[in-house]
Motif scaffolding. Structure first.
Motif, mmCIF file in Angstrom:
data_model
loop_
_atom_site.group_PDB
_atom_site.id
_atom_site.type_symbol
_atom_site.label_atom_id
_atom_site.label_comp_id
_atom_site.label_asym_id
_atom_site.label_seq_id
_atom_site.Cartn_x
_atom_site.Cartn_y
_atom_site.Cartn_z
ATOM 1 N N MET A 24 0.839 -1.185 0.000
ATOM 2 C CA MET A 24 0.000 0.000 0.000
ATOM 3 C C MET A 24 0.877 1.237 0.000
ATOM 4 O O MET A 24 1.795 1.339 0.789
ATOM 5 C CB MET A 24 -0.893 0.023 1.234
ATOM 6 N N GLU A 25 0.610 2.151 -0.896
ATOM 7 C CA GLU A 25 1.484 3.293 -1.059
ATOM 8 C C GLU A 25 0.966 4.515 -0.324
ATOM 9 O O GLU A 25 -0.219 4.765 -0.293
ATOM 10 C CB GLU A 25 1.646 3.640 -2.536
ATOM 11 N N SER A 51 2.563 -1.041 3.215
ATOM 12 C CA SER A 51 2.043 -1.562 4.463
ATOM 13 C C SER A 51 0.918 -2.532 4.255
ATOM 14 O O SER A 51 0.500 -2.783 3.169
ATOM 15 C CB SER A 51 1.608 -0.440 5.367
ATOM 16 N N SER A 52 0.346 -3.094 5.354
ATOM 17 C CA SER A 52 -0.773 -4.041 5.342
ATOM 18 C C SER A 52 -1.303 -4.337 6.738
ATOM 19 O O SER A 52 -1.078 -3.596 7.618
ATOM 20 C CB SER A 52 -0.369 -5.295 4.631
ATOM 21 N N SER A 53 -2.017 -5.473 7.024
ATOM 22 C CA SER A 53 -2.738 -5.641 8.289
ATOM 23 C C SER A 53 -2.863 -7.047 8.849
ATOM 24 O O SER A 53 -2.876 -7.961 8.109
ATOM 25 C CB SER A 53 -4.156 -5.218 8.124
ATOM 26 N N VAL A 54 -3.100 -7.231 10.159
ATOM 27 C CA VAL A 54 -3.142 -8.566 10.777
ATOM 28 C C VAL A 54 -4.001 -8.639 12.026
ATOM 29 O O VAL A 54 -4.801 -7.763 12.282
ATOM 30 C CB VAL A 54 -1.698 -9.021 11.043
ATOM 31 N N ALA A 107 -7.943 -0.438 5.910
ATOM 32 C CA ALA A 107 -7.657 -0.577 4.484
ATOM 33 C C ALA A 107 -7.073 0.720 3.939
ATOM 34 O O ALA A 107 -7.379 1.806 4.413
ATOM 35 C CB ALA A 107 -8.925 -0.948 3.720
ATOM 36 N N ASN A 108 -6.243 0.600 2.917
ATOM 37 C CA ASN A 108 -5.603 1.761 2.336
ATOM 38 C C ASN A 108 -6.625 2.666 1.656
ATOM 39 O O ASN A 108 -7.747 2.251 1.337
ATOM 40 C CB ASN A 108 -4.545 1.307 1.321
ATOM 41 N N SER A 109 -6.254 3.923 1.412
ATOM 42 C CA SER A 109 -7.175 4.878 0.796
ATOM 43 C C SER A 109 -7.540 4.489 -0.628
ATOM 44 O O SER A 109 -8.568 4.931 -1.147
ATOM 45 C CB SER A 109 -6.562 6.278 0.811
ATOM 46 N N ALA A 158 -13.780 -1.591 -3.783
ATOM 47 C CA ALA A 158 -14.583 -1.558 -2.548
ATOM 48 C C ALA A 158 -14.146 -2.674 -1.611
ATOM 49 O O ALA A 158 -14.918 -3.573 -1.281
ATOM 50 C CB ALA A 158 -16.068 -1.676 -2.875
ATOM 51 N N ILE A 159 -12.887 -2.633 -1.151
ATOM 52 C CA ILE A 159 -12.349 -3.640 -0.228
ATOM 53 C C ILE A 159 -12.630 -3.248 1.219
ATOM 54 O O ILE A 159 -13.090 -4.055 2.019
ATOM 55 C CB ILE A 159 -10.836 -3.831 -0.459
ATOM 56 N N GLY A 160 -12.331 -2.003 1.584
ATOM 57 C CA GLY A 160 -12.528 -1.555 2.960
ATOM 58 C C GLY A 160 -13.914 -1.016 3.232
ATOM 59 O O GLY A 160 -14.423 -1.116 4.348
#
Length: 667
Positions: free
Chosen positions: A1-2, A21-24, A144-146, A194-196
């Motif tokens: 993710m930028e 970046s990312s998530s957990v 989630a990223n923008s 539309a992920i986040g």
């Protein structure tokens, strides 16, 4: 993710240092034990250390189960109608999705200087901004990223195809009637990105007797706001509804950057925004309506890109759409909408022609939606077409077009206390082939006040033009990101008390990040590239509640998350593990007053988690007073302790500031 690190000249975006970046997993500790102790225990949660996921789910159940014993047999009195969650008007009590609505009253009372300032106070949302209200902003939904959320204005998608994000600063806050937020993947309804979640902004529309409104406001940093509106409808068989809203905002601002930033310039970075929005509707016959809507907003803003030159950007958002609603036979509602959205940016970064550049995205869309009632059930069929076109003066290689053709179907079934929904969508993209997404949701009404929901859905994000084609950065073979989300929730509403708890688990694969060493095309990308390499797990727990004690009301929300890049096991850039909002308000006669508390934990400004952004707490006070039948006064004092904090490293944020406004509205 930028993440764009600099003040963010949009046409030069990839030239700044890029981050990923990312998530957990997240874990929680909570202790909601009763209605009267809700505020106390919610506050305690944010201060405690994380425990196991089992404890998080146990606390989720406790947060809602206790009030079930107090459930009333009367129907809920707080049940707003929401459009975005299903693309058709539905009561909140009939929805499976996690939603939030921001009303016109909320907007007026907020005293916010921008849409992002308004969103920053909502659950599940974090915001970063490179300076004041006129500078570049990013909005994160559930970590989630923008680039992984969709923004709509009256059903029309806005945003840049090169950056992949909405351009927030020019959106006119004064012209907004309400904002709807739907959390979680909605690709089956809205397609790519539309992920986040999805944020939809509704501008003011006309109905009933004519209404004239106007307001004027002044605040810190020589901020001035003015707006005027007229709306209404003629009524009768061939009713004509109308709405016209104009607004102007101007501020001297403050320096976007701080000493230590390589782009530091001590000058003030202000902005000047002019906007007009409108809607027209005409009833051709009973069950047949024709309408037009438009938005035109222009923002002239200053930002910093180094000493010695007053860097400026001119941004324009232009939307126009026509639609027709038809009820051909009882139970069959058809809506056709044709729209065009333009996102234009002109940058002036240095003297001479070399410092001037322009970038424009045009999105043309066609949607045909059919809602068919089958008893108490609803079948929805959707066909859509979207074309994206980019014109760049700085990088001609970006001058290209792509299109997406989509077919989708959904079915909603109601049986006693049971609610079931299923949907399927196929998107055929000219660049990256076809993608199929689907979702399945179930809800059970335990009693009149308590409802349980569970859902599973897939989603995807199409690579941006920059990630595909920007010289020295993009790779034409980059694939779409894919998301798989599972969530469950409990919601309680007895008319006086509203409580909710939602746990979500959203895994994203083929994540596009900036790789310092490009795995492919190394000869043409010696400094790295955008590449499908990482995995993210966006997991968290959101708790929210409100209770009314006569004239006194309290509300709050807490997000407990641990957003991580699974490949590096690092926190996502500029996202915290916990953030929260609390508010209390009191009404007496014509006066309404209250306080807000915004809290955020620490974040990191780099992918290696070495550059720390400290946590912060902001205390705000507000008051409104009805001075006469059609006149009211608003006063607001934000960040009363003058807290120094950062949303991005070495970029300034507003200190203690005030705003006073006078509003007139005739009826």
């Amino acid at each position: 993710m930028e993440v764009c690190e600099r003040g963010c000249s949009r046409s030069e975006w990839p030239t700044g240092r890029l981050r990923s970046s990312s998530s957990v997993p997240t874990s929680v500790q909570s202790g909601l034990r009763g209605r009267r102790l809700v505020a106390y225990y919610l506050l305690k949660i944010i201060m405690t250390h994380a425990v196991s996921r089992h404890a998080a789910l146990t606390s989720l159940a406790l947060a809602i189960a206790a009030p079930a014993a107090f459930a009333q047999t009367t129907s809920n009195t707080f049940d707003p109608v929401i459009v975005t969650a299903t693309r058709t008007p539905q009561k909140a009590s009939e929805l499976l999705a996690d939603t939030k609505i921001i009303t016109s009253e909320d907007i007026a009372r907020s005293g916010a200087g921008s849409v992002t300032e308004l969103l920053q106070k909502q659950r599940g949302i974090e915001v970063t901004r490179n300076g004041g209200a006129g500078t570049a902003s990013s909005v994160y939904i559930r970590g989630a990223n923008s680039t992984q959320n969709i923004v709509l204005v009256d059903g029309v998608r806005i945003g840049s195809s090169t950056l992949g994000t909405a351009t927030w600063s020019p959106v006119p806050l004064a012209n907004i009637d309400r904002v709807e937020i739907v959390y979680g993947p909605l690709s089956t309804l809205y397609g790519a990105d539309a992920i986040g979640g999805v944020i939809q902004i509704f501008t003011k529309k006309g109905s009933g007797t004519p209404v004239v409104g106007a307001s004027v406001g002044f605040g810190s940093d020589a901020t001035r706001q003015y707006d005027a509106s007229v709306s209404g409808a003629t009524g009768g068989y061939n009713s004509l509804s109308y709405s016209l809203n104009v607004s102007k905002e101007k501020s001297d601002g403050f320096s976007a950057t701080k000493p230590g930033n390589s782009y530091y310039n001590a000058d003030k970075d202000g902005y000047d925004k002019k906007s007009v929005t409108g809607q027209l509707g005409f009833q051709l016959a009973k069950g047949h309506d024709l309408g037009l809507m438009f938005m035109n907003s222009k923002l002239e803003a200053q930002y910093d890109s180094g000493p010695g030159y007053d860097t400026r950007s001119n941004q324009k958002l232009e939307n126009i759409g026509v639609f027709m609603n038809n009820e051909f036979v009882p139970g069959w509602h058809s809506k056709v909408q044709v729209a065009e959205a333009r996102d234009k940016a002109n940058e002036d970064t240095s003297a001479g022609a070399a410092g001037k550049s322009s970038l424009e995205t045009k999105q043309s869309t066609f949607d045909w939606q059919n809602d068919i009632a089958i008893g108490v059930d609803t079948l929805q069929l959707l066909a859509s077409y979207r074309k994206e076109e980019v014109v760049s003066s700085a990088k001609p290689i970006l001058n290209r077009a792509r299109d997406t053709k989509s077919l989708a179907a959904s079915y909603t079934m109601k049986r006693d206390q049971h609610l079931l929904s299923a949907s399927l969508r196929r998107d055929k993209m000219s660049e990256s082939g076809s993608t199929t997404t689907g979702s399945l949701g179930y809800g059970y009404q335990i009693n009149n006040a308590l409802r349980a929901t569970a859902s599973y859905g897939t989603s995807f994000r199409q690579p941006t033009y920059n990630e595909l084609y920007y010289p020295g950065y993009g790779i034409a073979s980059n694939r779409p990101e894919k998301g798989r989300n599972a969530e469950m929730g409990l919601r309680y509403d007895d008319g006086k008390t509203q409580l909710s708890a939602v746990y979500y688990h959203n895994r994203v694969t083929d994540l596009l990040i900036y790789a310092n060493t490009c795995p492919v095309e190394a000869s043409t990308h010696p400094y790295g590239c955008a590449y499908n390499v990482n995995k993210a797990l966006l997991e968290g727990l959101t708790l929210a509640g409100r209770h009314q004690f006569g004239a006194f009301g309290i509300s709050g929300n807490i997000d407990l998350q641990d957003p991580r890049d699974e490949t590096t096991d690092k926190l996502l850039v500029r996202r915290s593990k916990k953030h929260a909002n609390f508010a209390a308000d009191y009404s007496i006669a014509k006066l309404k007053t209250g306080a807000e508390l915004q809290l955020s934990g620490k974040r990191y400004d780099d992918i290696d988690n070495k550059t720390r952004l400290g946590g912060y707490g902001l205390l705000n006070l507000f008051a409104t007073y009805q001075v006469a039948q059609d006149w009211s006064v608003l006063a607001r004092w934000n960040n009363i302790t003058d807290k120094k904090y950062e949303l991005a490293r070495d970029y300034n944020t507003a200190g203690s500031n005030f705003f006073v406004g006078l509003r007139y509205g005739s009826k």
